[in-house]
Design a protein around this motif. Sequence first.
Motif, short mmCIF file in Angstrom:
data_model
loop_
_atom_site.label_atom_id
_atom_site.label_comp_id
_atom_site.label_asym_id
_atom_site.label_seq_id
_atom_site.Cartn_x
_atom_site.Cartn_y
_atom_site.Cartn_z
N UNK A 1 0.74 -1.65 0.04
CA UNK A 1 -0.12 0.45 0.03
C UNK A 1 0.66 0.76 -0.22
N UNK A 2 1.13 0.95 0.93
CA UNK A 2 2.54 2.62 0.91
C UNK A 2 3.59 2.70 0.91
N UNK B 1 -6.73 -10.53 -9.92
CA UNK B 1 -7.36 -10.47 -8.36
C UNK B 1 -6.70 -10.09 -8.18
N UNK B 2 -6.67 -9.22 -6.86
CA UNK B 2 -5.75 -8.04 -5.94
C UNK B 2 -5.78 -8.33 -5.17
N UNK B 3 -5.05 -8.60 -3.98
CA UNK B 3 -5.39 -7.89 -2.11
C UNK B 3 -4.00 -7.20 -2.03
N UNK B 4 -4.64 -6.11 -0.73
CA UNK B 4 -3.43 -5.70 -0.54
C UNK B 4 -2.94 -6.41 0.71
N UNK B 5 -0.87 -6.44 0.89
CA UNK B 5 -0.35 -6.85 2.39
C UNK B 5 0.55 -5.73 2.61
N UNK B 6 0.49 -5.38 3.89
CA UNK B 6 0.74 -4.22 4.44
C UNK B 6 1.67 -4.27 5.90
N UNK B 7 2.49 -4.04 5.80
CA UNK B 7 3.47 -3.70 7.53
C UNK B 7 2.09 -2.86 7.92
N UNK B 8 2.08 -2.03 7.48
CA UNK B 8 1.24 -0.92 8.21
C UNK B 8 -0.37 -1.33 9.24
N UNK B 9 -1.05 -0.72 9.91
CA UNK B 9 -1.96 -1.19 11.35
C UNK B 9 -2.89 -1.67 10.50
N UNK B 10 -4.33 -2.32 10.79
CA UNK B 10 -5.61 -2.28 10.18
C UNK B 10 -6.27 -1.48 9.94
N UNK C 1 -12.40 0.47 -1.93
CA UNK C 1 -12.03 0.30 -3.42
C UNK C 1 -12.84 -1.60 -2.94
N UNK C 2 -13.22 -2.01 -1.70
CA UNK C 2 -14.07 -3.44 -2.21
C UNK C 2 -12.26 -4.51 -2.60
N UNK C 3 -11.70 -4.58 -2.03
CA UNK C 3 -9.81 -4.97 -2.34
C UNK C 3 -9.54 -5.15 -0.54
N UNK C 4 -9.57 -6.77 -0.47
CA UNK C 4 -9.01 -7.79 0.04
C UNK C 4 -8.47 -7.18 0.64
N UNK C 5 -7.79 -7.29 1.88
CA UNK C 5 -6.28 -6.99 2.39
C UNK C 5 -5.91 -7.38 3.96
N UNK C 6 -4.31 -7.69 3.93
CA UNK C 6 -3.69 -8.14 4.89
C UNK C 6 -2.74 -7.19 5.47
N UNK C 7 -3.21 -6.79 7.05
CA UNK C 7 -2.35 -5.95 7.71
C UNK C 7 -1.57 -6.77 8.77
N UNK C 8 -0.64 -5.39 9.18
CA UNK C 8 0.17 -6.02 9.77
C UNK C 8 0.89 -7.00 9.30
N UNK C 9 1.19 -7.13 8.04
CA UNK C 9 1.84 -7.92 7.66
C UNK C 9 3.10 -9.36 7.90
#
Length: 174
Positions: free
Chosen positions: A34-35, A63-72, A82-90
């Motif tokens: 993300x960032x 298909x798209x998923x965001x994987x970020x080390x940032x917080x939820x 954006x209706x994109x699944x995500x994983x935070x604090x990765x």
Amino acid sequence: MFERLLPHMRVKTIYDIDLHALKEQGMKGIITDLDNTLVGAKVPLATPELVKWLDVVRDLGFKVVIVSNNNETRVSKFAVPLNIPFIHAARKPWNRAFKSALAVLDLPAEQTAVIGDQMMTDVLGGKRMGLHTILVHAISPADEGIMTRFNRLLERVALSRLRKKGLWPEEDRK
């Protein structure tokens, strides 16, 4: 050792990725940071240009998923509209988040690309999982946190070594 930080592809921005070529290579999924990859680290929502790009990505069948080390809070405020699944604090580059992202996409690693702005997290983690890695330039490096700045220092050391080995062209500076 530093070769593990070499991405499969380097581009200036996500908009420079040839999505048709990616699809021709057999890619069906995109794991994206993300960032400083999709937007600057302090930008809360997607820009109109990014929304259009994501529409093209989806229209091409990715298909798209965001994987970020940032917080939820940060990641959900960006991804949910954006209706994109995500994983935070990765905790990238560790495998867990990449494995979770592949499960969300329901795709194998060899059909998935990872896009990010950091060699130490996105590229290293993606390569460890057998993903196609795409490195973009950071959108707004001045807004980066302490850990990212530390990673950038390590990247400079790695880039120096890679250049000495002739694996990273001098004119292609990050």
